[in-house]
Scaffold this motif. Structure first.
Motif, short mmCIF file in Angstrom:
data_model
loop_
_atom_site.label_atom_id
_atom_site.label_comp_id
_atom_site.label_asym_id
_atom_site.label_seq_id
_atom_site.Cartn_x
_atom_site.Cartn_y
_atom_site.Cartn_z
N ASN A 65 -8.44 -8.65 -7.51
CA ASN A 65 -7.89 -7.28 -7.74
C ASN A 65 -5.72 -7.31 -8.03
OD1 ASN A 65 -6.26 -5.03 -6.81
ND2 ASN A 65 -7.77 -4.57 -4.76
N PRO A 66 -5.24 -6.56 -8.14
CA PRO A 66 -4.06 -6.71 -9.08
C PRO A 66 -3.44 -6.56 -7.53
CG PRO A 66 -4.75 -5.76 -10.27
CD PRO A 66 -5.86 -6.07 -9.72
N VAL A 67 -4.02 -5.80 -6.99
CA VAL A 67 -3.05 -5.49 -5.70
C VAL A 67 -2.92 -6.80 -4.21
CG1 VAL A 67 -2.97 -4.06 -3.56
CG2 VAL A 67 -3.44 -2.87 -5.55
N SER A 68 -3.74 -7.37 -4.87
CA SER A 68 -4.15 -8.94 -3.46
C SER A 68 -2.92 -10.01 -4.68
CB SER A 68 -5.18 -9.30 -3.87
OG SER A 68 -6.31 -8.77 -3.69
N HIS A 69 -2.91 -9.93 -5.64
CA HIS A 69 -2.16 -10.40 -5.79
C HIS A 69 -0.06 -10.25 -5.52
CE1 HIS A 69 -4.04 -13.14 -8.27
NE2 HIS A 69 -5.10 -12.05 -9.50
N GLN A 73 0.80 -1.46 0.52
CA GLN A 73 0.40 -0.09 0.12
C GLN A 73 0.48 1.22 0.34
OE1 GLN A 73 -1.93 1.25 3.48
NE2 GLN A 73 -4.05 2.28 3.39
N THR A 74 1.67 1.76 1.08
CA THR A 74 2.62 2.51 1.21
C THR A 74 3.56 3.03 -0.10
OG1 THR A 74 2.96 1.90 3.19
CG2 THR A 74 4.80 3.93 2.41
N VAL A 75 4.41 1.80 -0.38
CA VAL A 75 4.78 1.94 -1.86
C VAL A 75 4.20 1.88 -2.98
CG1 VAL A 75 7.01 1.25 -3.09
CG2 VAL A 75 6.09 0.86 -0.82
N ILE A 76 3.01 1.53 -3.40
CA ILE A 76 2.16 2.54 -4.61
C ILE A 76 1.55 3.64 -5.01
CG2 ILE A 76 -0.06 1.38 -6.02
CD1 ILE A 76 0.67 -1.25 -4.87
N THR A 77 1.15 3.62 -3.24
CA THR A 77 0.88 5.30 -2.97
C THR A 77 1.48 5.84 -3.29
OG1 THR A 77 -0.98 4.53 -1.34
CG2 THR A 77 -0.11 6.60 -1.50
N THR A 78 2.86 6.01 -3.19
CA THR A 78 3.80 7.14 -2.92
C THR A 78 3.98 7.37 -4.31
OG1 THR A 78 5.29 5.88 -1.11
CG2 THR A 78 6.49 7.68 -2.99
N SER A 107 -5.94 10.33 -8.54
CA SER A 107 -4.92 9.35 -8.13
C SER A 107 -6.00 7.82 -6.79
CB SER A 107 -3.50 9.39 -7.98
OG SER A 107 -3.52 9.72 -9.80
N MET A 108 -5.51 8.90 -5.81
CA MET A 108 -6.25 8.58 -4.77
C MET A 108 -7.64 7.70 -4.80
SD MET A 108 -3.47 9.15 -2.70
CE MET A 108 -3.90 8.77 -1.11
N LEU A 109 -8.70 8.32 -5.30
CA LEU A 109 -10.10 8.03 -5.49
C LEU A 109 -9.66 6.41 -6.19
CD1 LEU A 109 -12.63 8.38 -5.19
CD2 LEU A 109 -12.40 9.24 -7.52
N VAL A 110 -8.96 6.45 -7.28
CA VAL A 110 -8.91 4.57 -7.53
C VAL A 110 -7.15 4.37 -6.95
CG1 VAL A 110 -7.77 3.78 -9.55
CG2 VAL A 110 -8.88 5.72 -10.45
N LEU A 111 -6.74 5.02 -6.50
CA LEU A 111 -5.84 3.53 -5.25
C LEU A 111 -6.50 3.18 -4.03
CD1 LEU A 111 -2.01 4.32 -5.93
CD2 LEU A 111 -3.27 2.85 -6.25
N PHE A 112 -6.63 4.08 -3.53
CA PHE A 112 -7.46 3.64 -2.50
C PHE A 112 -8.59 3.03 -2.40
CE2 PHE A 112 -6.86 6.36 2.27
CZ PHE A 112 -5.91 7.14 1.48
N PRO A 113 -9.51 2.20 -2.86
CA PRO A 113 -10.30 1.13 -3.17
C PRO A 113 -9.57 0.08 -3.69
CG PRO A 113 -11.80 2.89 -4.12
CD PRO A 113 -10.24 3.97 -3.89
N LEU A 114 -8.39 0.57 -4.71
CA LEU A 114 -7.56 -0.68 -4.65
C LEU A 114 -6.75 -1.27 -3.25
CD1 LEU A 114 -6.10 0.26 -8.32
CD2 LEU A 114 -7.73 -2.02 -7.48
N THR A 115 -6.33 -0.35 -3.08
CA THR A 115 -5.37 -0.73 -1.41
C THR A 115 -6.37 -1.47 0.04
OG1 THR A 115 -5.10 1.08 -1.66
CG2 THR A 115 -3.99 1.01 -2.30
N PHE A 116 -7.64 -0.93 -0.32
CA PHE A 116 -7.80 -1.56 0.84
C PHE A 116 -8.76 -2.34 0.87
CE2 PHE A 116 -6.93 3.01 2.67
CZ PHE A 116 -6.70 2.70 4.34
#
Length: 274
Positions: A226-230, A88-93, A195-204
């Motif tokens: 979800n790609p983040v889950s993989h 979550q942290t690195v992708i959000t960065t 970007s945050m609107l897209v990433l927050f649902p994907l990470t959480f």
């Protein structure tokens, strides 16, 4: 008798030949631009606050809030939460790539670069390269925070290094998407907001914090693709067990596809405006 002197004339209509820039020069100039990006961290250290403080705050907060409820105690929860926080942290960065690119374009920095005898692609390549340092710092601090709290992965040094390298590579590939948004959008705030609107649902809405089995059936269907889950599962396999599983391959394949598809579009859009 009058003598007329004829002064030689200079043909000013002859165009100045374009300078040929080799691949080696392009790489060197890109590294110079990357160094410029690192100097920005020196003069504006607050740009590193997200990669320094976010991993610490998120790791402590989620571990002590969910640790007892999910795993019975905080220490048992760390093998689950540390890979999730890391992803979550690195992708959000990586969002910063697009916002800073848009800010530089708005301030006219790239207009000045255009007048220099350098490869036009080097400012973009340099920015993307410099941000890899941000991903590395976030990865290092996340693992260090976990170790300080008692996280002891069984994957060994190779598993630890492979997990960090995988997350950094995936974040770098995603940064191409945000770089494209930075080129196409008109404001840095728009880039960050969307970007945050897209990433927050994907990470959480992933398996980063809790097991998929505890979620409703309809949500499990989304979380499982979800790609983040993989990516989170791949990091857990590498760091916790030292196992190179199928999720590692899916993560690498997804990152490679993003670069292969988005990078040429980003470069083309950037070259039109730079």
């Amino acid at each position: 008798m009058t003598t007329t002197l004829t002064m030689p004339t200079t043909d000013r209509t002859t165009p100045t030949p374009k300078r040929h820039i080799s691949v080696q020069q392009t790489v060197t100039q890109s590294m110079t631009m990357a160094y410029r990006g690192l100097l920005k961290f020196k003069h504006n250290p607050e740009q590193l606050f997200d990669v320094v403080f976010q991993p610490i705050i998120f790791t402590l907060m989620f571990s002590y809030i969910f640790g007892g409820a999910v795993s019975g105690d905080v220490t048992s929860y760390l093998p689950t939460i540390i890979p999730g926080i890391l992803a979550q942290t690195v992708i959000t960065t990586s969002i910063v790539t697009g916002t800073q690119l848009r800010e530089d374009m708005d301030k006219g920095v790239f207009d000045r670069f255009r007048s220099l005898p350098i490869a036009r692609i080097s400012p973009l390549a340099g920015a993307l390269t410099a941000d890899v340092v941000r991903y590395f710092i976030a990865t290092l601090i996340t693992f260090a925070t976990g170790f300080a709290m008692g996280y002891r992965p069984d994957g060994g040094v190779l598993g630890f290094l492979a997990a960090g390298a995988l997350v950094i590579f995936c974040a770098w590939s995603i940064s191409w998407i945000f770089a494209l948004m930075g080129v196409l959008m008109n404001k840095a705030s728009s880039v960050q907001g969307i970007s945050m609107l897209v990433l927050f649902p994907l990470t959480f809405l992933s398996n980063a914090f809790v097991s998929v089995d505890t979620m409703p059936g309809w949500l499990q269907a989304f979380v499982n693709i979800n790609p983040v889950s993989h990516l989170v599962t791949a990091v857990r396999d590498l760091a916790n067990n030292g196992r190179f599983g199928v999720d590692v391959l899916w993560s690498l394949l997804g990152a490679a596809i993003i670069v292969a598809v988005i990078a040429p579009i980003t470069v083309k859009a950037y070259m039109r405006k730079a």
